[in-house]
Design a protein around this motif. Structure first.
Motif, short mmCIF file in Angstrom:
data_model
loop_
_atom_site.label_atom_id
_atom_site.label_comp_id
_atom_site.label_asym_id
_atom_site.label_seq_id
_atom_site.Cartn_x
_atom_site.Cartn_y
_atom_site.Cartn_z
N THR A 1 0.82 -1.20 0.00
CA THR A 1 0.00 0.00 0.00
C THR A 1 0.86 1.26 0.00
O THR A 1 2.05 1.21 0.29
N LEU A 2 0.21 2.35 -0.33
CA LEU A 2 0.83 3.67 -0.30
C LEU A 2 -0.06 4.61 0.49
O LEU A 2 -1.29 4.53 0.39
N LEU A 3 0.53 5.50 1.27
CA LEU A 3 -0.21 6.57 1.91
C LEU A 3 -0.03 7.79 1.03
O LEU A 3 1.10 8.26 0.82
N LEU A 4 -1.12 8.29 0.46
CA LEU A 4 -1.07 9.41 -0.48
C LEU A 4 -1.68 10.65 0.14
O LEU A 4 -2.69 10.57 0.84
N GLU A 5 -1.10 11.80 -0.16
CA GLU A 5 -1.69 13.08 0.22
C GLU A 5 -2.41 13.60 -1.01
O GLU A 5 -1.79 14.03 -1.98
N VAL A 6 -3.74 13.53 -0.98
CA VAL A 6 -4.54 13.91 -2.14
C VAL A 6 -4.85 15.39 -2.17
O VAL A 6 -5.19 15.95 -3.21
N ALA A 7 -4.77 16.05 -1.01
CA ALA A 7 -4.95 17.49 -0.87
C ALA A 7 -4.17 17.87 0.38
O ALA A 7 -3.85 16.99 1.19
N PRO A 8 -3.85 19.13 0.57
CA PRO A 8 -3.10 19.51 1.76
C PRO A 8 -3.81 19.06 3.04
O PRO A 8 -4.93 19.45 3.33
N GLY A 9 -3.16 18.15 3.77
CA GLY A 9 -3.71 17.65 5.03
C GLY A 9 -4.67 16.49 4.87
O GLY A 9 -5.18 15.98 5.86
N VAL A 10 -4.97 16.05 3.65
CA VAL A 10 -5.90 14.94 3.41
C VAL A 10 -5.11 13.74 2.92
O VAL A 10 -4.48 13.79 1.87
N HIS A 11 -5.13 12.65 3.71
CA HIS A 11 -4.36 11.46 3.38
C HIS A 11 -5.30 10.29 3.11
O HIS A 11 -6.36 10.19 3.72
N ALA A 12 -4.88 9.41 2.21
CA ALA A 12 -5.67 8.23 1.86
C ALA A 12 -4.72 7.07 1.59
O ALA A 12 -3.60 7.27 1.13
#
Length: 151
Positions: A60-71
């Motif tokens: 898996t990867l932890l992605l920052e899709v927007a500033p402060g938003v992780h998925a």
């Protein structure tokens, strides 16, 4: 059997071999691309979302899709690994300057106000108390019980 009757089968098997070979090559390139992902890298997912990698795990990867938003996404969802210049061009429209104050314009943030209410795009939905005009009522005469349609 003559060699001429075997020719279509040989050509078919050769074409299948070439197709599977190219598919395996593309699959190996995709695996290599996903393995080179590191924190801070800009990526595009197979769904078309652009994000920055924050953490890399086994699958898996932890992605920052927007500033402060992780998925959390599966590694298989990586469609492309982008270099920093291309990622900034796509996500921000241009390269981001170091000084954020140059991105704001004080004059552009204040909307202009108009004194005339008709110019602001509102529509008057109030009902008119006046009766309908003479030309808009039903022009056909009303029939009484004694009259018939046939003439």
């Amino acid at each position: 059997m003559s060699p001429l009757t075997l020719l279509p089968f040989v050509v078919l098997i050769g074409a299948m071999f070439l197709m599977t070979r190219s598919a395996k090559k593309k699959q190996q390139q995709a695996v290599q691309m996903r393995e080179q992902v590191q924190p801070g890298t800009g990526i595009r997912t197979i769904g078309g979302m652009y994000a920055t990698v924050k953490e890399v795990n086994e699958d898996t990867l932890l992605l920052e899709v927007a500033p402060g938003v992780h998925a959390v996404y599966a590694k298989n969802s990586v469609g492309a690994v982008l270099d920093d210049e291309e990622y900034n061009r796509i996500v921000h429209g241009t390269e981001v300057p170091d000084d954020a104050s140059s991105l704001t314009d004080a004059d552009a943030t204040a909307p202009e106000k108009t004194a005339d209410a008709e110019d602001d795009g509102r529509i008057d939905l109030a009902k008119d108390d006046e009766p309908a005009e003479a030309g808009t009522e039903d022009a056909s005469p009303k029939k009484t019980d004694g009259e018939s349609d046939a003439k």
